[in-house]
Write a protein that holds these residues in place. Structure first.
Motif, mmCIF file in Angstrom:
data_model
loop_
_atom_site.group_PDB
_atom_site.id
_atom_site.type_symbol
_atom_site.label_atom_id
_atom_site.label_comp_id
_atom_site.label_asym_id
_atom_site.label_seq_id
_atom_site.Cartn_x
_atom_site.Cartn_y
_atom_site.Cartn_z
ATOM 1 N N ASN A 1 -22.553 13.735 58.642
ATOM 2 C CA ASN A 1 -23.295 11.849 58.402
ATOM 3 C C ASN A 1 -21.451 11.404 57.803
ATOM 4 O O ASN A 1 -21.752 10.555 58.443
ATOM 5 C CB ASN A 1 -24.150 12.031 57.376
ATOM 6 N N ASP A 2 -20.729 12.704 57.326
ATOM 7 C CA ASP A 2 -19.811 11.323 56.429
ATOM 8 C C ASP A 2 -18.956 11.011 57.424
ATOM 9 O O ASP A 2 -18.592 9.749 56.887
ATOM 10 C CB ASP A 2 -19.195 12.371 54.988
ATOM 11 N N MET A 3 -18.292 12.355 58.317
ATOM 12 C CA MET A 3 -17.592 11.888 59.217
ATOM 13 C C MET A 3 -17.919 10.273 59.797
ATOM 14 O O MET A 3 -17.392 9.617 60.210
ATOM 15 C CB MET A 3 -17.621 12.578 59.799
ATOM 16 N N ALA A 4 -19.097 10.524 60.234
ATOM 17 C CA ALA A 4 -19.494 9.348 61.530
ATOM 18 C C ALA A 4 -19.884 7.935 60.469
ATOM 19 O O ALA A 4 -19.374 6.871 61.286
ATOM 20 C CB ALA A 4 -21.506 9.869 61.719
ATOM 21 N N GLU A 5 -20.688 8.316 59.675
ATOM 22 C CA GLU A 5 -20.545 7.062 58.419
ATOM 23 C C GLU A 5 -18.654 6.591 58.067
ATOM 24 O O GLU A 5 -17.961 5.103 58.374
ATOM 25 C CB GLU A 5 -21.238 6.840 56.897
ATOM 26 N N ALA A 6 -17.723 7.483 57.613
ATOM 27 C CA ALA A 6 -16.792 6.522 57.875
ATOM 28 C C ALA A 6 -15.659 6.042 59.029
ATOM 29 O O ALA A 6 -15.431 5.428 58.699
ATOM 30 C CB ALA A 6 -15.529 8.283 57.661
ATOM 31 N N ILE A 7 -16.108 6.203 60.140
ATOM 32 C CA ILE A 7 -15.473 5.901 61.409
ATOM 33 C C ILE A 7 -16.794 5.125 61.116
ATOM 34 O O ILE A 7 -15.803 3.692 62.083
ATOM 35 C CB ILE A 7 -15.843 7.010 62.474
ATOM 36 N N ASN A 8 -17.786 4.490 61.528
ATOM 37 C CA ASN A 8 -18.747 3.477 61.548
ATOM 38 C C ASN A 8 -18.577 2.177 62.452
ATOM 39 O O ASN A 8 -17.509 1.258 62.190
ATOM 40 C CB ASN A 8 -18.032 2.376 59.687
#
Length: 275
Positions: A163-170
């Motif tokens: 989730n952290d990575m997906a949200e960071a890539i946005n």
């Protein structure tokens, strides 16, 4: 807890699940069994016209749900990382050709460097592939793997990290593939599934079971209901999070591969009804 599934309209099977069959055999037998989705492992496309293979799947009434797998971004050398990016762009091309809407990313790790470095390289790799994925309208699904695979298979080991990575890539083209085999142990799983759904990032849901005792941590997965994972409960969480996609059966099992695959397919359908 959700009740039993009454139909097969959301049942998808990975080609690796019935490993001894070619993709043509799998398509024919899945259709006969009433299965509606197929996730295609890349090795099943070798030596084939991929566009024609995609048409063959459609002619058997099968939706190509995902191409499996991309990823393996981390490496201690820049050259190897560039090769991984090139291969992931090729995977995007293959997904588009076969008609799959996403590539599942087994993100990789390199035991010669800290996990934090591998995670940073994973994000860099996804961001490098992303423009090509957007151009081809293919989504990239980050699949967190059980921590026992953190040495070489994936430095992404929890839903929180994914989730952290997906949200960071946005990006609308980057999300998460949730596999019960890798995540069932996580005490924060329900909350992280809800978080994933709230951001519209839950792209895929994979099911099988964890046998106890297990004889092999890679190739001894069980049919749904054979092990200790509460699959109906986790399924209820993903549905409450807004997921409406396929339930993808992904089973690695030397025991089940060695048997009659038609009997195995019958057992998949039966266990799917119950779990």
């Amino acid at each position: 807890m959700s009740g039993p599934i009454k139909d097969l309209s959301k049942l998808c099977i990975h080609t690796i699940t019935t490993k001894p069959w070619s993709i043509e055999e799998a398509a024919e037998q899945y259709q006969k069994a009433g299965v509606k989705g197929i996730s295609v492992w890349r090795n099943y496309l070798e030596g084939r016209n991929i566009v024609q293979t995609g048409e063959m799947l459609k002619n058997h009434g099968l939706k190509a749900v995902a191409l499996v797998r991309g990823g393996f971004f981390p490496a201690t050398t820049l050259g190897k990382r560039q090769l991984a990016i090139t291969d992931n762009k090729k995977a995007v091309d293959e997904a588009a050709a076969v008609g799959a809407e996403m590539v599942v990313l087994v993100c990789g790790a390199d035991p010669g460097q800290p996990l934090e470095v591998s995670r940073a390289q994973i994000q860099e790799g996804i961001e490098a592939v992303l423009p090509h994925a957007i151009e081809n309208k293919v989504k990239l699904a980050i699949e967190p793997l059980h921590p026992m695979y953190a040495d070489t298979r994936s430095a992404i080991n929890t839903m929180a990290q994914a989730n952290d990575m997906a949200e960071a890539i946005n990006s609308d083209f980057v999300g998460v593939a949730a596999d019960v085999y890798h995540l069932w142990w996580d005490p924060n799983l329900e909350a992280e599934i809800k978080r994933c759904g709230a951001h519209g990032n839950l792209l895929a849901f994979h099911i099988c079971d964890w046998l106890s005792p297990t004889t092999d941590f890679l190739n001894d997965r069980g049919l749904m209901g054979e092990g200790c994972i509460n699959i109906p409960l986790i399924r209820s969480w993903v549905e409450e999070a807004g997921f409406t996609g396929f339930n993808e059966v992904e089973i690695f099992s030397d025991r089940l591969w060695a048997g009659d695959q038609n009997e195995f397919l019958d057992k998949i359908v039966e266990s799917y009804y119950h779990c």
